[in-house]
Write a protein that holds these residues in place. Structure first.
Motif, mmCIF file in Angstrom:
data_model
loop_
_atom_site.group_PDB
_atom_site.id
_atom_site.type_symbol
_atom_site.label_atom_id
_atom_site.label_comp_id
_atom_site.label_asym_id
_atom_site.label_seq_id
_atom_site.Cartn_x
_atom_site.Cartn_y
_atom_site.Cartn_z
ATOM 1 N N UNK A 219 0.837 -1.203 0.000
ATOM 2 C CA UNK A 219 0.000 0.000 0.000
ATOM 3 C C UNK A 219 0.874 1.255 0.000
ATOM 4 N N UNK A 220 0.517 2.208 -0.864
ATOM 5 C CA UNK A 220 1.197 3.506 -0.907
ATOM 6 C C UNK A 220 0.313 4.526 -0.213
ATOM 7 N N UNK A 221 0.818 5.133 0.855
ATOM 8 C CA UNK A 221 0.063 6.137 1.607
ATOM 9 C C UNK A 221 0.450 7.526 1.117
ATOM 10 N N UNK A 222 -0.554 8.363 0.901
ATOM 11 C CA UNK A 222 -0.314 9.683 0.317
ATOM 12 C C UNK A 222 -1.098 10.750 1.079
ATOM 13 N N UNK A 223 -0.407 11.781 1.508
ATOM 14 C CA UNK A 223 -1.065 12.926 2.138
ATOM 15 C C UNK A 223 -1.385 13.951 1.050
ATOM 16 N N UNK A 224 -2.632 14.408 1.019
ATOM 17 C CA UNK A 224 -3.044 15.383 0.011
ATOM 18 C C UNK A 224 -3.997 16.389 0.646
ATOM 19 N N UNK A 225 -3.632 17.654 0.603
ATOM 20 C CA UNK A 225 -4.470 18.701 1.172
ATOM 21 C C UNK A 225 -4.487 19.891 0.205
ATOM 22 N N UNK A 226 -5.647 20.145 -0.436
ATOM 23 C CA UNK A 226 -6.931 19.454 -0.272
ATOM 24 C C UNK A 226 -6.901 18.056 -0.861
ATOM 25 N N UNK A 227 -7.711 17.201 -0.293
ATOM 26 C CA UNK A 227 -7.617 15.794 -0.646
ATOM 27 C C UNK A 227 -7.991 15.534 -2.098
ATOM 28 N N UNK A 228 -8.937 16.305 -2.652
ATOM 29 C CA UNK A 228 -9.372 16.052 -4.029
ATOM 30 C C UNK A 228 -8.325 16.425 -5.067
ATOM 31 N N UNK A 229 -7.279 17.136 -4.650
ATOM 32 C CA UNK A 229 -6.226 17.495 -5.602
ATOM 33 C C UNK A 229 -5.423 16.277 -6.053
ATOM 34 N N UNK A 230 -5.622 15.134 -5.383
ATOM 35 C CA UNK A 230 -4.919 13.911 -5.785
ATOM 36 C C UNK A 230 -5.593 13.228 -6.973
ATOM 37 N N UNK A 231 -6.844 13.583 -7.267
ATOM 38 C CA UNK A 231 -7.597 12.875 -8.304
ATOM 39 C C UNK A 231 -6.943 12.973 -9.687
ATOM 40 N N UNK A 232 -6.477 14.135 -10.149
ATOM 41 C CA UNK A 232 -5.881 14.191 -11.496
ATOM 42 C C UNK A 232 -4.676 13.281 -11.675
ATOM 43 N N UNK A 233 -3.976 12.984 -10.596
ATOM 44 C CA UNK A 233 -2.773 12.167 -10.711
ATOM 45 C C UNK A 233 -2.994 10.681 -10.537
ATOM 46 N N UNK A 234 -4.236 10.241 -10.380
ATOM 47 C CA UNK A 234 -4.497 8.812 -10.212
ATOM 48 C C UNK A 234 -4.136 8.039 -11.475
ATOM 49 N N UNK A 235 -3.755 6.796 -11.280
ATOM 50 C CA UNK A 235 -3.405 5.946 -12.415
ATOM 51 C C UNK A 235 -4.625 5.721 -13.301
ATOM 52 N N UNK A 236 -4.447 5.707 -14.617
ATOM 53 C CA UNK A 236 -5.577 5.392 -15.508
ATOM 54 C C UNK A 236 -6.181 4.036 -15.145
ATOM 55 N N UNK A 237 -7.501 3.966 -15.223
ATOM 56 C CA UNK A 237 -8.182 2.726 -14.893
ATOM 57 C C UNK A 237 -8.445 2.525 -13.419
#
Length: 285
Positions: free
Chosen positions: A150-168
């Motif tokens: 598991x890769x743990x990631x801190x993101x604030x604001x949390x939704x800013x992580x969505x564009x960088x998600x892996x395709x699929x």
């Protein structure tokens, strides 16, 4: 298994092809050592016989690279199908090739939320065919030793992580606040509008929660067709209980329903094409 090969050879048994009803799919494998084994081809009498055959080969007995097993009365199994098993002696020299060949297909999952259900889900998903990115806006919510890879990631604001998600990616939304949940879902729908590459968007909560979210998202310009891409409540229907572990199992089962076997069907090898099993069978799915 690979580490064990550095100390002792094994016979790799692989499901090469199948017909009809069978315990495991093509590509399933087990490594049989003189003492012990790793993996499974489905258990039962077929596995018992395959283990015995593998150990005969480890003892020096020669045989065809592939054998046919009919799962009928003679084998003590009533599946009714046919399995073709490949046998290959492997050792330390084959570790690099096997590491690539036997790596399971894993599907990206993004889990937003480090609460009780998030922790339970991370534990349940760890041994399943997923690679998990676990995201939260708070510090100190992840365990010191996350399960599996598991890769743990801190993101604030949390939704800013969505564009960088892996395709699929399959996205699970269960943050500590409804406000964060709403922003993550909105970010996912924006990405779907632009790229359409998220495989699943699941939101924890009740139908009442989703009715409120749907109204607010429509106010932001999302259409009913776009909103239909969100699954809420999440989890396989019919499983009762709100304990984190129960929810985690229901959600994991739902994710498994979204997974399709990407392996191409394997063809049964003709007898005159059989290879000597004293070296690694290099066919790949």
């Amino acid at each position: 298994m690979l580490e064990g090969l550095r100390a002792a050879p094994a016979c790799l048994v692989t499901v090469e092809s199948t017909q009809g009803s069978v315990p495991r799919e093509a590509g399933a494998w087990m490594a049989v050592f003189v003492e012990g084994l790793v993996g499974t081809i489905g258990g039962g009498h077929i596995e018992h016989q395959a283990i015995a055959e593998a150990r005969r080969r480890l003892g020096g007995v020669q045989g065809a690279a592939q054998l046919r097993y009919a799962l009928g009365p003679a084998l003590g199994q009533c599946c009714g199908g046919v399995v073709h098993l490949g046998f290959a002696l492997v050792g330390a020299q084959d570790v690099a090739d096997l590491k690539q060949r036997l790596a399971p297909a894993r599907h990206p999952v993004a889990l937003f939320g480090g609460g009780h259900v998030g922790h339970a889900l991370a534990r349940v998903l760890a041994p399943l065919p997923f690679v998990l990115t676990w995201i939260d806006s708070r510090d100190g919510v992840f365990p010191p030793h996350p399960p599996g890879d598991v890769v743990c990631e801190h993101s604030d604001p949390v939704h800013s992580a969505v564009p960088g998600l892996a395709p699929g990616s399959r996205v699970l939304v269960m943050s500590f606040s409804h406000a964060e949940d709403l922003e993550v879902v909105a970010a996912c729908l924006k990405r779907q509008r632009a790229q359409g590459d998220l495989s699943f968007i699941g939101l924890i909560g009740s139908r009442t929660k989703w009715a409120t979210f749907a109204s607010r998202l429509q106010g932001r310009g999302f259409t009913p067709h776009e909103l239909a891409q969100v699954t809420c409540p999440i989890g396989v229907p019919g499983i009762r209980g709100k304990e984190p572990e129960v929810i985690a199992v229901a959600v994991a089962a739902q994710l498994l329903q979204t997974v399709r076997d990407a392996r191409a069907p394997r063809q049964t090898q003709a007898p005159d094409q059989a290879m000597d099993c004293t070296h690694l069978v290099s066919r790949r799915p």
